[in-house]
Design an enzyme around this catalytic site. Structure first.
Site, PDB file in Angstrom:
ATOM      1  N   HIS A  21       0.830  -1.207   0.000  1.00  0.00           N
ATOM      2  CA  HIS A  21       0.000   0.000   0.000  1.00  0.00           C
ATOM      3  C   HIS A  21       0.866   1.258   0.000  1.00  0.00           C
ATOM      4  CE1 HIS A  21      -3.700   2.308   0.948  1.00  0.00           C
ATOM      5  NE2 HIS A  21      -2.849   3.100   1.595  1.00  0.00           N
ATOM      6  N   GLU A  22       1.802   1.325   0.935  1.00  0.00           N
ATOM      7  CA  GLU A  22       2.638   2.519   1.044  1.00  0.00           C
ATOM      8  C   GLU A  22       3.594   2.650  -0.132  1.00  0.00           C
ATOM      9  OE1 GLU A  22       1.789   4.679   3.075  1.00  0.00           O
ATOM     10  OE2 GLU A  22       0.474   3.420   4.291  1.00  0.00           O
ATOM     11  N   HIS A  25       1.922   4.820  -2.734  1.00  0.00           N
ATOM     12  CA  HIS A  25       2.058   6.257  -2.455  1.00  0.00           C
ATOM     13  C   HIS A  25       3.483   6.730  -2.729  1.00  0.00           C
ATOM     14  CE1 HIS A  25      -1.923   6.539  -0.791  1.00  0.00           C
ATOM     15  NE2 HIS A  25      -1.668   5.734   0.231  1.00  0.00           N
TER      16      HIS A  25
END
Length: 341
Positions: A21-22, A25
């Site tokens: 997920h990170e 980003h």
């Protein structure tokens, strides 16, 4: 040793999903030219960190989250590379990137599971189990189109729609001999588990069909969309009261299930991990303050009114949302602990 193994697997899975997920980003932030101050997996105090260029990379103590800290994301900054100063399209993509990565990972896992199968389940009734009651109204070769008004595209839709039913009386729309029929009030009945949970009796099973490459791709796509819809419907059921707070699980409950799945075989574990990562992706895009979806709403408002929302007010909304989410986390974590006891 088995318990230790389950704990290690649960921590690894959580860490992997947070990292993915990170990473979404982080990657979009870097490619967009933003100043990324920190990339952290985990929450709480750092247990390891290193500085490379302008970015600090950290592993934190609690494996329950993570973050990518970008200059100017939560406050104004004069730096031209700050989040608040880059193009709106790049900011929207940055906010969505984490959830997109989780969804892509989910699709890849489902593809692997489909690839491991020789046949694919259909939505056509293949037979009835011993003691079935639904066979008085349903028949073998009936193709299920809707359950309680909800459209059915995969066998997963059948399972979820029936699990969501609360009284065991189900309305079916089927295709029989080329004719679309409504079959109301099919009594499947309920069974009560030792913990008091009431579950509907799924007293029929669906047929399987030989798999081709195109059928496999189509089924994977429909399966993915089915799980996405399932998450949205679960959220709606929670708001309307069809699902109770007692049915929610937090990190402890999910970790327990992951640990148990790790001893049931790779297919079971992959299925659970795929389901969880899709849940994370969809949940993060919900229009809830403090989540990526909440931040996305403010960016979309900026897109419409052509000016950013006052950062002070946006910060207050996200702070309130964060407090509510932490309160919910405490409640479900307490429930998880009580279940273990």
């Amino acid at each position: 040793m088995s318990i230790i193994f389950q704990v290690v697997v649960a921590i690894f899975v959580f860490g992997l999903l947070v990292f993915v997920h990170e990473l979404g980003h982080f990657t979009v932030g870097k490619l967009s030219g933003m100043k990324v101050n920190e990339f952290a997996v985990g929450m709480g105090p750092s247990i390891w960190s290193t500085q490379k260029g302008e970015t600090k990379y950290a592993l934190r103590l609690l494996p329950i989250g993570g973050f990518v800290a970008v200059e100017g994301e939560d406050e104004n900054s004069a730096d031209p590379r700050a989040f608040c100063n880059v193009a709106l399209g790049k900011r929207i993509l940055f906010v969505c990137a984490g959830a997109i990565m989780n969804l892509v990972l989910g699709f890849l896992i489902l593809s692997i599971l489909v690839g491991m199968r020789n046949t694919l389940p259909t939505t056509i009734i293949g037979g009835f189990r011993e003691g079935a009651s639904s066979n008085t109204q349903l028949q073998v070769e009936d193709q299920i189109l809707r359950i309680n008004g909800s459209p059915v595209f995969t066998s997963n839709d059948i399972s979820f729609s029936l699990v969501s039913d609360r009284d065991g009386i189900v309305d079916f729309t089927i295709l029989r001999d080329g004719k679309k029929l409504n079959i109301p009030g099919v009594n499947l009945g309920l069974q009560t588990l030792e913990d008091g949970t009431r579950l509907i009796n799924l007293d029929f099973y669906v047929k399987s069909a030989p798999k081709t490459v195109l059928d496999g791709l189509r089924y994977t796509t429909l399966w993915m969309l089915s799980i996405v819809r399932q998450v949205w419907m679960s959220f709606g059921n929670l708001i309307t009261g069809n699902f109770s707070m007692s049915e929610l699980s937090g990190p402890i409950g999910v970790s327990t299930v992951i640990g148990q799945a790790s001893t049931a075989g790779i297919k079971t574990l992959l299925l659970l991990v795929g389901f969880i990562t899709i849940n994370i992706g969809v949940f993060n895009l919900l229009p809830v303050p403090a989540l990526d979806g909440g931040r996305l709403i403010f960016l979309l408002i900026e897109l419409v009114i052509r000016r950013p929302v006052n950062r002070k007010y946006e910060g207050l909304v996200h702070a309130a949302g964060f407090i509510l989410l932490m309160g919910l986390m405490l409640v479900v974590t307490f429930q998880d602990i009580m279940r273990l006891l």
